[in-house]
Write a protein that holds these residues in place. Structure first.
Motif, PDB file in Angstrom:
ATOM      1  N   GLU A  80      57.100  -2.350  21.190  1.00 18.68           N
ATOM      2  CA  GLU A  80      55.979  -3.187  21.614  1.00 18.68           C
ATOM      3  C   GLU A  80      54.892  -2.303  22.206  1.00 18.68           C
ATOM      4  OE1 GLU A  80      57.859  -7.520  22.861  1.00 18.68           O
ATOM      5  OE2 GLU A  80      56.599  -6.443  24.286  1.00 18.68           O
ATOM      6  N   ASP A  81      53.691  -2.854  22.267  1.00 18.28           N
ATOM      7  CA  ASP A  81      52.586  -2.142  22.898  1.00 18.28           C
ATOM      8  C   ASP A  81      52.660  -2.324  24.413  1.00 18.28           C
ATOM      9  OD1 ASP A  81      51.548  -1.488  20.402  1.00 18.28           O
ATOM     10  OD2 ASP A  81      50.349  -3.314  20.290  1.00 18.28           O
ATOM     11  N   PRO A  82      52.244  -1.316  25.186  1.00 16.75           N
ATOM     12  CA  PRO A  82      52.121  -1.501  26.629  1.00 16.75           C
ATOM     13  C   PRO A  82      50.877  -2.314  26.968  1.00 16.75           C
ATOM     14  CG  PRO A  82      51.453   0.718  26.027  1.00 16.75           C
ATOM     15  CD  PRO A  82      51.954   0.068  24.769  1.00 16.75           C
ATOM     16  N   VAL A  83      50.882  -2.919  28.135  1.00 18.49           N
ATOM     17  CA  VAL A  83      49.720  -3.685  28.582  1.00 18.49           C
ATOM     18  C   VAL A  83      48.496  -2.780  28.638  1.00 18.49           C
ATOM     19  CG1 VAL A  83      48.738  -4.972  30.520  1.00 18.49           C
ATOM     20  CG2 VAL A  83      51.128  -5.312  29.885  1.00 18.49           C
ATOM     21  N   GLN A 111      47.049  -2.752  23.687  1.00 18.72           N
ATOM     22  CA  GLN A 111      47.418  -3.603  22.573  1.00 18.72           C
ATOM     23  C   GLN A 111      46.600  -3.269  21.331  1.00 18.72           C
ATOM     24  OE1 GLN A 111      46.631  -4.609  25.720  1.00 18.72           O
ATOM     25  NE2 GLN A 111      47.328  -6.704  26.087  1.00 18.72           N
ATOM     26  N   ARG A 138      55.466  -8.221  15.986  1.00 18.85           N
ATOM     27  CA  ARG A 138      54.804  -7.577  17.124  1.00 18.85           C
ATOM     28  C   ARG A 138      53.950  -8.554  17.924  1.00 18.85           C
ATOM     29  NH1 ARG A 138      58.059  -4.600  15.854  1.00 18.85           N
ATOM     30  NH2 ARG A 138      57.987  -2.353  15.552  1.00 18.85           N
ATOM     31  N   THR A 145      49.357 -10.437  20.673  1.00 20.14           N
ATOM     32  CA  THR A 145      50.128  -9.202  20.644  1.00 20.14           C
ATOM     33  C   THR A 145      51.160  -9.195  21.765  1.00 20.14           C
ATOM     34  OG1 THR A 145      48.274  -7.969  19.720  1.00 20.14           O
ATOM     35  CG2 THR A 145      49.998  -6.685  20.779  1.00 20.14           C
ATOM     36  N   THR A 165      53.364  -7.994  24.602  1.00 21.29           N
ATOM     37  CA  THR A 165      53.445  -6.968  25.646  1.00 21.29           C
ATOM     38  C   THR A 165      54.422  -7.408  26.729  1.00 21.29           C
ATOM     39  OG1 THR A 165      51.563  -7.953  26.831  1.00 21.29           O
ATOM     40  CG2 THR A 165      51.068  -6.181  25.275  1.00 21.29           C
ATOM     41  N   ARG A 166      55.298  -8.356  26.395  1.00 25.28           N
ATOM     42  CA  ARG A 166      56.148  -8.955  27.427  1.00 25.28           C
ATOM     43  C   ARG A 166      57.186  -7.983  27.977  1.00 25.28           C
ATOM     44  NH1 ARG A 166      57.953 -14.684  24.986  1.00 25.28           N
ATOM     45  NH2 ARG A 166      58.542 -13.311  23.257  1.00 25.28           N
ATOM     46  N   ASP A 186      56.745  -4.739  28.582  1.00 21.93           N
ATOM     47  CA  ASP A 186      56.028  -3.978  29.603  1.00 21.93           C
ATOM     48  C   ASP A 186      55.789  -4.835  30.846  1.00 21.93           C
ATOM     49  OD1 ASP A 186      54.804  -1.633  30.516  1.00 21.93           O
ATOM     50  OD2 ASP A 186      52.826  -2.269  29.838  1.00 21.93           O
ATOM     51  N   GLU A 187      55.373  -6.086  30.632  1.00 25.46           N
ATOM     52  CA  GLU A 187      55.101  -6.981  31.751  1.00 25.46           C
ATOM     53  C   GLU A 187      56.367  -7.261  32.552  1.00 25.46           C
ATOM     54  OE1 GLU A 187      53.473 -10.356  29.807  1.00 25.46           O
ATOM     55  OE2 GLU A 187      51.626  -9.342  29.210  1.00 25.46           O
TER      56      GLU A 187
END
Length: 242
Positions: free
Chosen positions: A191-194, A197, A212, A223, A225-226, A228-229
């Protein structure tokens, strides 16, 4: 009539593939790793690499050694590759548990004469990690030649689901039950970091956009980012972004 064995990662490369890397030509220090103004005994060097299902393992290990790491986390290794990687890295291996879903392991490798002392590998199948179970090892720091610093901390190697945002979130939430509150989480989150994205909503590969992203009521798919969150909500700091 017997069936010939399937080719392993040791099989010689096809002539049509790219040649082996010329490791001697790599610059020192390697890009992205500037020298630190500290004695080597006062910091830990950590490297994480998700292999392509164990391909090019010799190259991966040789490049990893150029970083002079204390700890290496490799993803997507098969069981028969773990000891080979340990030998090439000159490190001790700590595996994740096996599973019927995949033959791949996430493995933590630790420098044998380094500052880290492994206390226990909490190796067991984990029902909340539906893909590749995390590798979960408690460490302490070496003190002098034979002593140990009191207390411990946990290093967890994760390889989260490629295709399911829900499975990734479940595995991230499960990090909160690690043995020690001091935790180092390393791996491939898929996943992408906050704040970083990538908008894939117009990609032709709709399946990849689905993998994704996740659905938000009233906004549609956004997108994902959960992971990372959630890890941030647990009090963890993204040191790669610092």
């Amino acid at each position: 009539m017997s069936t010939p064995p399937a080719p392993s990662y040791r099989t010689a490369r096809d002539e049509t593939k790219e040649p082996m890397l010329d490791l001697a030509a790599l610059p020192l220090p390697l890009p992205g790793f500037p020298p630190l103004p500290l004695p080597r005994s006062q910091y830990l060097s950590v490297l994480s690499w998700t292999t392509a299902r164990g391909q090019d393992l010799e190259e991966v290990c040789l490049i990893a050694k150029r970083y002079d790491p204390d700890l290496v986390v490799l993803g997507e290794l098969c069981e028969e590759q773990v000891e080979d990687a340990a030998r090439m890295l000159g490190m001790d291996a700590h595996r994740s548990a096996g599973t019927d879903v995949t033959a791949h392991r996430t493995v933590i490798f630790v420098r044998r004469d380094g500052q880290l002392v492994a206390l226990h590998n909490h190796q067991k199948p984990n029902s909340r990690d539906p893909r590749i179970p995390r590798v979960n090892v408690e460490f302490t720091l070496r003190q002098g030649t034979s002593g140990r610093v009191p207390g411990s901390f946990t290093v967890a190697g994760l390889h989260l689901s490629y295709c399911s945002p829900t499975e990734r979130l479940i595995a991230a939430e499960n990090v909160s039950n690690l043995q020690s509150r001091l935790r180092l989480i390393i791996g491939d989150f898929n996943e992408d970091p906050v704040g970083e994205q990538i908008d894939r909503s117009r990609d032709a590969d709709r399946a990849h956009w689905h993998d994704r992203s996740h659905h938000v009521h009233g906004a549609g798919r956004i997108t994902a980012t959960r992971v990372d969150e959630d890890l941030t909500a647990q009090g963890l700091i993204d040191v790669a972004a610092c």
